[in-house]
Motif scaffolding. Structure first.
Motif, short mmCIF file in Angstrom:
data_model
loop_
_atom_site.label_atom_id
_atom_site.label_comp_id
_atom_site.label_asym_id
_atom_site.label_seq_id
_atom_site.Cartn_x
_atom_site.Cartn_y
_atom_site.Cartn_z
N VAL A 92 5.67 6.08 -21.77
CA VAL A 92 6.34 5.88 -20.49
C VAL A 92 6.24 4.41 -20.09
O VAL A 92 5.27 3.73 -20.42
N ASN A 93 7.26 3.95 -19.38
CA ASN A 93 7.26 2.59 -18.85
C ASN A 93 6.68 2.62 -17.45
O ASN A 93 6.93 3.56 -16.68
N ILE A 94 5.92 1.59 -17.13
CA ILE A 94 5.44 1.45 -15.77
C ILE A 94 5.76 0.05 -15.26
O ILE A 94 5.80 -0.91 -16.04
N GLN A 95 6.01 -0.04 -13.98
CA GLN A 95 6.21 -1.33 -13.33
C GLN A 95 5.85 -1.14 -11.86
O GLN A 95 6.43 -0.30 -11.18
N GLU A 96 4.87 -1.90 -11.42
CA GLU A 96 4.37 -1.74 -10.06
C GLU A 96 3.87 -3.07 -9.54
O GLU A 96 3.19 -3.82 -10.25
N LEU A 97 4.20 -3.38 -8.31
CA LEU A 97 3.69 -4.57 -7.64
C LEU A 97 2.43 -4.19 -6.88
O LEU A 97 2.42 -3.22 -6.12
N PHE A 98 1.38 -4.96 -7.09
CA PHE A 98 0.14 -4.82 -6.34
C PHE A 98 0.00 -6.06 -5.48
O PHE A 98 -0.15 -7.17 -5.99
N ALA A 99 0.10 -5.86 -4.16
CA ALA A 99 0.17 -6.98 -3.23
C ALA A 99 -1.21 -7.56 -2.94
O ALA A 99 -2.22 -6.85 -2.92
N TYR A 100 -1.23 -8.88 -2.72
CA TYR A 100 -2.45 -9.55 -2.27
C TYR A 100 -2.78 -9.09 -0.86
O TYR A 100 -1.88 -8.75 -0.08
N ALA A 101 -4.06 -9.10 -0.52
CA ALA A 101 -4.46 -8.81 0.86
C ALA A 101 -3.85 -9.87 1.77
O ALA A 101 -3.77 -11.04 1.41
N ASP A 102 -3.40 -9.44 2.93
CA ASP A 102 -2.81 -10.34 3.94
C ASP A 102 -1.52 -11.01 3.47
O ASP A 102 -1.15 -12.06 3.97
N SER A 103 -0.82 -10.41 2.52
CA SER A 103 0.47 -10.98 2.10
C SER A 103 1.56 -10.48 3.05
O SER A 103 1.33 -9.61 3.88
N ALA A 104 2.75 -11.02 2.90
CA ALA A 104 3.86 -10.64 3.77
C ALA A 104 4.22 -9.16 3.62
O ALA A 104 4.85 -8.58 4.50
N THR A 105 3.80 -8.54 2.51
CA THR A 105 4.11 -7.11 2.32
C THR A 105 3.44 -6.25 3.37
O THR A 105 3.89 -5.15 3.64
N ASP A 106 2.35 -6.74 3.98
CA ASP A 106 1.70 -5.97 5.05
C ASP A 106 2.65 -5.72 6.21
O ASP A 106 2.59 -4.69 6.86
N GLU A 107 3.53 -6.68 6.46
CA GLU A 107 4.45 -6.56 7.59
C GLU A 107 5.80 -5.98 7.19
O GLU A 107 6.54 -5.49 8.03
N THR A 108 6.14 -6.05 5.91
CA THR A 108 7.48 -5.64 5.49
C THR A 108 7.53 -4.28 4.79
O THR A 108 8.61 -3.78 4.51
N THR A 109 6.38 -3.71 4.49
CA THR A 109 6.37 -2.42 3.80
C THR A 109 5.37 -1.48 4.45
O THR A 109 4.43 -1.91 5.12
N ASP A 110 5.58 -0.18 4.23
CA ASP A 110 4.60 0.81 4.68
C ASP A 110 3.39 0.74 3.77
O ASP A 110 3.47 0.28 2.62
N GLU A 111 2.27 1.26 4.24
CA GLU A 111 1.01 1.17 3.50
C GLU A 111 1.09 1.80 2.12
O GLU A 111 0.53 1.31 1.16
N ASP A 112 1.83 2.93 1.99
CA ASP A 112 1.88 3.62 0.70
C ASP A 112 3.08 3.22 -0.15
O ASP A 112 3.28 3.77 -1.24
N GLU A 113 3.86 2.24 0.28
CA GLU A 113 5.03 1.81 -0.50
C GLU A 113 4.64 0.89 -1.66
O GLU A 113 5.29 0.90 -2.70
N VAL A 114 3.62 0.09 -1.47
CA VAL A 114 3.23 -0.91 -2.46
C VAL A 114 1.74 -0.78 -2.71
O VAL A 114 0.96 -0.59 -1.77
N GLY A 115 1.35 -0.90 -3.99
CA GLY A 115 -0.07 -0.90 -4.31
C GLY A 115 -0.73 -2.16 -3.76
O GLY A 115 -0.05 -3.14 -3.45
N ARG A 116 -2.02 -2.14 -3.64
CA ARG A 116 -2.75 -3.28 -3.08
C ARG A 116 -3.87 -3.69 -4.03
O ARG A 116 -4.54 -2.85 -4.62
N LEU A 117 -4.07 -5.00 -4.15
CA LEU A 117 -5.23 -5.51 -4.86
C LEU A 117 -6.45 -5.32 -3.97
O LEU A 117 -6.37 -5.53 -2.76
N GLN A 118 -7.55 -4.93 -4.57
CA GLN A 118 -8.80 -4.77 -3.82
C GLN A 118 -9.86 -5.62 -4.49
O GLN A 118 -10.26 -5.34 -5.62
N ASP A 119 -10.25 -6.69 -3.83
CA ASP A 119 -11.21 -7.64 -4.41
C ASP A 119 -10.72 -8.13 -5.77
O ASP A 119 -11.48 -8.16 -6.74
#
Length: 196
Positions: free
Chosen positions: A95-122
């Motif tokens: 299977v192919n996978i493609q997923e964006l994992f956003a940096y903490a405090d990136s613009a995705t915090d304001e432009t996406t819902d919490e479960d729309e984009v994966g997040r980097l943790q530490d």
């Protein structure tokens, strides 16, 4: 800025990717190739990847302005049973996978819902939810051992593939069943057995 629920990620866990050595500048890239054990319950009711089976990850981690883009393939063996005849199934799956994992405090915090984009943790990525989604969506809900599988005999439950070509069951019209008992025959076309 939204607050995200985070769990502590173990960098030694097989499906955790450590990105600390990946520069944050857009365009930086690192390849990740590893074989990991499959997590529990990776599949559907009739088919899935057995827990602990080898999964081969062939991934590319790319720095983009908002985070890390993970893309590539996951390969492994799936096992299950045919939905028609209950025969064992074993086949390869990629299977192919493609997923964006956003940096903490990136613009995705304001432009996406919490479960729309994966997040980097530490600076670490938990790949398991992405892998689980990709594998489960690629599996057939009703797996077949082959497209033209004839299934099971509705009368005796045996696999049609294991039965002779002339296999059949005598169909007795229930309206004649009691008469057959009186005459000693099992149907209207059979002669009655002679009385002793």
């Amino acid at each position: 800025m939204s607050a995200h629920s985070t769990k502590h990620l173990d960098p030694r866990a097989p499906l955790v990717l450590d990105t600390r050595d990946l520069p944050r500048g857009a365009g930086s890239m690192r390849a990740v190739q590893r074989v990991v054990p499959a997590p529990a319950e990776l599949g559907l009711q009739l088919i899935g990847v057995p827990e602990g089976a080898d999964l081969t990850l062939d991934l590319r981690l790319e720095s983009v302005s908002e985070g890390v883009l993970v893309s590539g393939t996951v390969s492994g063996e799936v096992t299950g049973e045919c939905a028609r005849c209950l025969a064992d199934i074993g086949e390869s799956l990629t299977v192919n996978i493609q997923e964006l994992f956003a940096y903490a405090d990136s613009a995705t915090d304001e432009t996406t819902d919490e479960d729309e984009v994966g997040r980097l943790q530490d600076d670490m990525i938990d790949l398991e939810p992405t892998l689980r989604d990709a594998v489960v969506l690629a599996l057939p809900v009703n797996p077949l051992c082959r497209e033209d599988c004839p299934g099971l005999c509705s009368e005796c439950g045996a696999r049609w593939d294991d039965l002779p070509e002339d296999h059949s069951h005598e169909q007795i019209d229930p309206r004649w069943a009691k008469l057959g008992k009186l005459t000693g025959s099992s149907g209207p076309d059979e002669p009655a057995e002679p009385a002793p």
